[in-house]
Design a protein around this motif. Structure first.
Motif, mmCIF file in Angstrom:
data_model
loop_
_atom_site.group_PDB
_atom_site.id
_atom_site.type_symbol
_atom_site.label_atom_id
_atom_site.label_comp_id
_atom_site.label_asym_id
_atom_site.label_seq_id
_atom_site.Cartn_x
_atom_site.Cartn_y
_atom_site.Cartn_z
ATOM 1 N N VAL A 5 0.833 -1.202 0.000
ATOM 2 C CA VAL A 5 0.000 0.000 0.000
ATOM 3 C C VAL A 5 0.867 1.250 0.000
ATOM 4 O O VAL A 5 1.975 1.247 0.540
ATOM 5 N N ARG A 6 0.350 2.303 -0.602
ATOM 6 C CA ARG A 6 1.050 3.582 -0.668
ATOM 7 C C ARG A 6 0.035 4.684 -0.364
ATOM 8 O O ARG A 6 -1.041 4.742 -0.980
ATOM 9 N N VAL A 7 0.353 5.545 0.592
ATOM 10 C CA VAL A 7 -0.485 6.704 0.904
ATOM 11 C C VAL A 7 0.115 7.903 0.173
ATOM 12 O O VAL A 7 1.257 8.272 0.433
ATOM 13 N N PRO A 8 -0.626 8.493 -0.770
ATOM 14 C CA PRO A 8 -0.042 9.583 -1.559
ATOM 15 C C PRO A 8 0.121 10.857 -0.748
ATOM 16 O O PRO A 8 -0.577 11.077 0.248
ATOM 17 N N GLY A 9 1.044 11.696 -1.191
ATOM 18 C CA GLY A 9 1.243 12.989 -0.560
ATOM 19 C C GLY A 9 0.290 14.035 -1.107
ATOM 20 O O GLY A 9 -0.567 13.755 -1.944
ATOM 21 N N ALA A 10 0.446 15.273 -0.620
ATOM 22 C CA ALA A 10 -0.385 16.384 -1.076
ATOM 23 C C ALA A 10 -0.140 16.643 -2.569
ATOM 24 O O ALA A 10 0.971 16.445 -3.065
ATOM 25 N N PRO A 11 -1.159 17.098 -3.287
ATOM 26 C CA PRO A 11 -2.546 17.331 -2.861
ATOM 27 C C PRO A 11 -3.453 16.108 -2.992
ATOM 28 O O PRO A 11 -4.629 16.194 -2.676
ATOM 29 N N LEU A 12 -2.907 14.971 -3.454
ATOM 30 C CA LEU A 12 -3.763 13.792 -3.657
ATOM 31 C C LEU A 12 -4.375 13.301 -2.350
ATOM 32 O O LEU A 12 -5.456 12.712 -2.360
ATOM 33 N N ASP A 13 -3.686 13.518 -1.237
ATOM 34 C CA ASP A 13 -4.183 12.985 0.025
ATOM 35 C C ASP A 13 -5.514 13.604 0.450
ATOM 36 O O ASP A 13 -6.184 13.092 1.347
ATOM 37 N N ARG A 14 -5.921 14.703 -0.171
ATOM 38 C CA ARG A 14 -7.236 15.280 0.121
ATOM 39 C C ARG A 14 -8.362 14.456 -0.493
ATOM 40 O O ARG A 14 -9.515 14.583 -0.100
ATOM 41 N N PHE A 15 -7.999 13.631 -1.480
ATOM 42 C CA PHE A 15 -9.011 12.897 -2.233
ATOM 43 C C PHE A 15 -8.816 11.375 -2.213
ATOM 44 O O PHE A 15 -9.752 10.640 -2.500
ATOM 45 N N VAL A 16 -7.616 10.923 -1.892
ATOM 46 C CA VAL A 16 -7.281 9.506 -1.960
ATOM 47 C C VAL A 16 -6.808 9.020 -0.596
ATOM 48 O O VAL A 16 -5.915 9.617 0.008
ATOM 49 N N ASP A 17 -7.409 7.936 -0.104
ATOM 50 C CA ASP A 17 -6.941 7.329 1.148
ATOM 51 C C ASP A 17 -5.656 6.542 0.914
ATOM 52 O O ASP A 17 -4.701 6.663 1.680
ATOM 53 N N ASP A 18 -5.632 5.716 -0.141
ATOM 54 C CA ASP A 18 -4.423 4.951 -0.437
ATOM 55 C C ASP A 18 -4.520 4.340 -1.829
ATOM 56 O O ASP A 18 -5.598 4.282 -2.432
ATOM 57 N N ILE A 19 -3.359 3.916 -2.320
ATOM 58 C CA ILE A 19 -3.241 3.150 -3.556
ATOM 59 C C ILE A 19 -2.596 1.830 -3.155
ATOM 60 O O ILE A 19 -1.661 1.806 -2.349
ATOM 61 N N TYR A 20 -3.078 0.724 -3.697
ATOM 62 C CA TYR A 20 -2.578 -0.565 -3.225
ATOM 63 C C TYR A 20 -2.422 -1.540 -4.383
ATOM 64 O O TYR A 20 -2.993 -1.372 -5.457
ATOM 65 N N CYS A 21 -1.617 -2.554 -4.134
ATOM 66 C CA CYS A 21 -1.386 -3.597 -5.130
ATOM 67 C C CYS A 21 -1.565 -4.957 -4.460
ATOM 68 O O CYS A 21 -1.013 -5.200 -3.383
ATOM 69 N N LEU A 22 -2.375 -5.819 -5.085
ATOM 70 C CA LEU A 22 -2.582 -7.190 -4.627
ATOM 71 C C LEU A 22 -1.970 -8.139 -5.646
ATOM 72 O O LEU A 22 -2.232 -8.015 -6.847
ATOM 73 N N THR A 23 -1.175 -9.081 -5.152
ATOM 74 C CA THR A 23 -0.531 -10.042 -6.047
ATOM 75 C C THR A 23 -0.523 -11.417 -5.396
ATOM 76 O O THR A 23 -0.197 -11.537 -4.211
ATOM 77 N N GLY A 24 -0.898 -12.448 -6.173
ATOM 78 C CA GLY A 24 -0.774 -13.800 -5.670
ATOM 79 C C GLY A 24 -2.047 -14.610 -5.800
ATOM 80 O O GLY A 24 -2.972 -14.254 -6.535
ATOM 81 N N VAL A 25 -2.092 -15.701 -5.047
ATOM 82 C CA VAL A 25 -3.234 -16.620 -5.070
ATOM 83 C C VAL A 25 -4.155 -16.264 -3.913
ATOM 84 O O VAL A 25 -3.728 -16.262 -2.755
ATOM 85 N N PRO A 26 -5.423 -15.945 -4.166
ATOM 86 C CA PRO A 26 -6.324 -15.554 -3.078
ATOM 87 C C PRO A 26 -6.683 -16.721 -2.180
ATOM 88 O O PRO A 26 -6.857 -17.854 -2.651
#
Length: 280
Positions: A5-26
């Motif tokens: 997971v990555r929490v973006p810096g300003a100004p994106l943090d006003r609109f985005v909680d986080d960006i994330y990547c899922l990889t693998g077998v669920p």
């Protein structure tokens, strides 16, 4: 699965909680997802995913590429492919507004292909990411895409929605709508109109979703749960209303939900499991 997971810096943090990547077998292929205080963007880099609305009159959909989702007011079901490679964005409820040129009401309780919103962009994003790009680099690429698309000037009413929505976020939906309108110096109808434009639902509905999200993530299924106390702490003062809303949002009674959580414990350090639950 690996979750980065990555929490973006300003100004994106006003609109985005986080960006994330899922990889693998669920661990679980099919998940039941209750309403949560987020809008979403998914870029699918693995096999096709399938989605079902809990409204059985709505046909299911298969996505091989990517899709946007606005705020959901009811649960839906999501089926992972056998091998997952997915990058996603958790927008704040109002956060998708400056990135898409369409009313938020058109995304409420809906999934829309990315190319229907960002025309001819998905192939470019997927080509940038490639098959061997690391999760960290993939998140950086999507963050730069978001930065390039963030409108320079906020559209009418967005600052009001962002400010009052932020109060709902920090209070977990506990601030009455009347207190929000009094503090902002606007009418209830005006605030509701702006929320519908930028979120897709009224501030009262957003408050309900924040309240439920607080409740659901506070439940520790490994311990005895006093549902009356949990409900009261989350702001439910009517037990019958709490029980109805819990069943509407999850498809289960509180007792059934707890039994399901105990049968299928969440993976430690895997935040997506704190809201969604395995669909039996």
């Amino acid at each position: 699965m690996e979750y980065v997971v990555r929490v973006p810096g300003a100004p994106l943090d006003r609109f985005v909680d986080d960006i994330y990547c899922l990889t693998g077998v669920p661990r679980h292929r099919r998940m039941n997802v209750p309403p949560m205080p987020s809008a979403h963007l998914f870029v699918n880099l693995g096999g096709p995913a399938r989605l079902w609305d809990s409204d059985l009159s709505v046909p299911s959909a298969v996505f091989a590429d990517g899709w946007f989702m606005g705020v959901w007011t009811r649960r839906f079901l999501f089926e992972y492919p056998a091998w997952v490679r997915l990058v996603g964005v958790h927008f704040k409820p109002w956060g998708i507004s400056p990135f898409v040129d369409m009313p938020a009401t058109e995304l409420r309780d809906r999934w829309v292909p990315v190319d229907a919103v960002w025309r001819r962009s998905l192939d470019r994003i997927r080509n940038q990411v490639g098959d061997s790009t690391s999760a960290i680099e993939t998140l950086r690429i999507l963050e730069e895409e978001l930065r390039s698309r963030l409108a320079e000037a906020p559209s009418r009413g967005l600052e009001l929605v962002q400010h009052t929505g932020g109060r709902l976020e920090t209070s977990h939906g506990a601030v009455p709508v009347g207190a929000l309108t009094d503090a902002a110096g606007v009418s209830v109808n005006h605030l509701a109109t702006q929320f519908k434009s930028h979120v897709g639902v009224t501030p009262k509905r957003v408050a309900r979703i924040y309240r439920f999200a607080r409740l659901i993530v506070s439940v520790d299924p490994s311990r005895p749960v006093d549902w009356s106390e949990v409900a009261h702490t989350a702001g439910y003062f009517d037990q019958a209303h709490f029980s109805r809303e819990f069943k509407d949002f999850t498809g289960h009674t509180p007792t059934e939900y707890l039994a399901l959580r105990r049968r299928f414990p969440a993976e430690r350090g895997f935040p997506p499991d704190s809201g969604p639950m395995p669909a039996e």
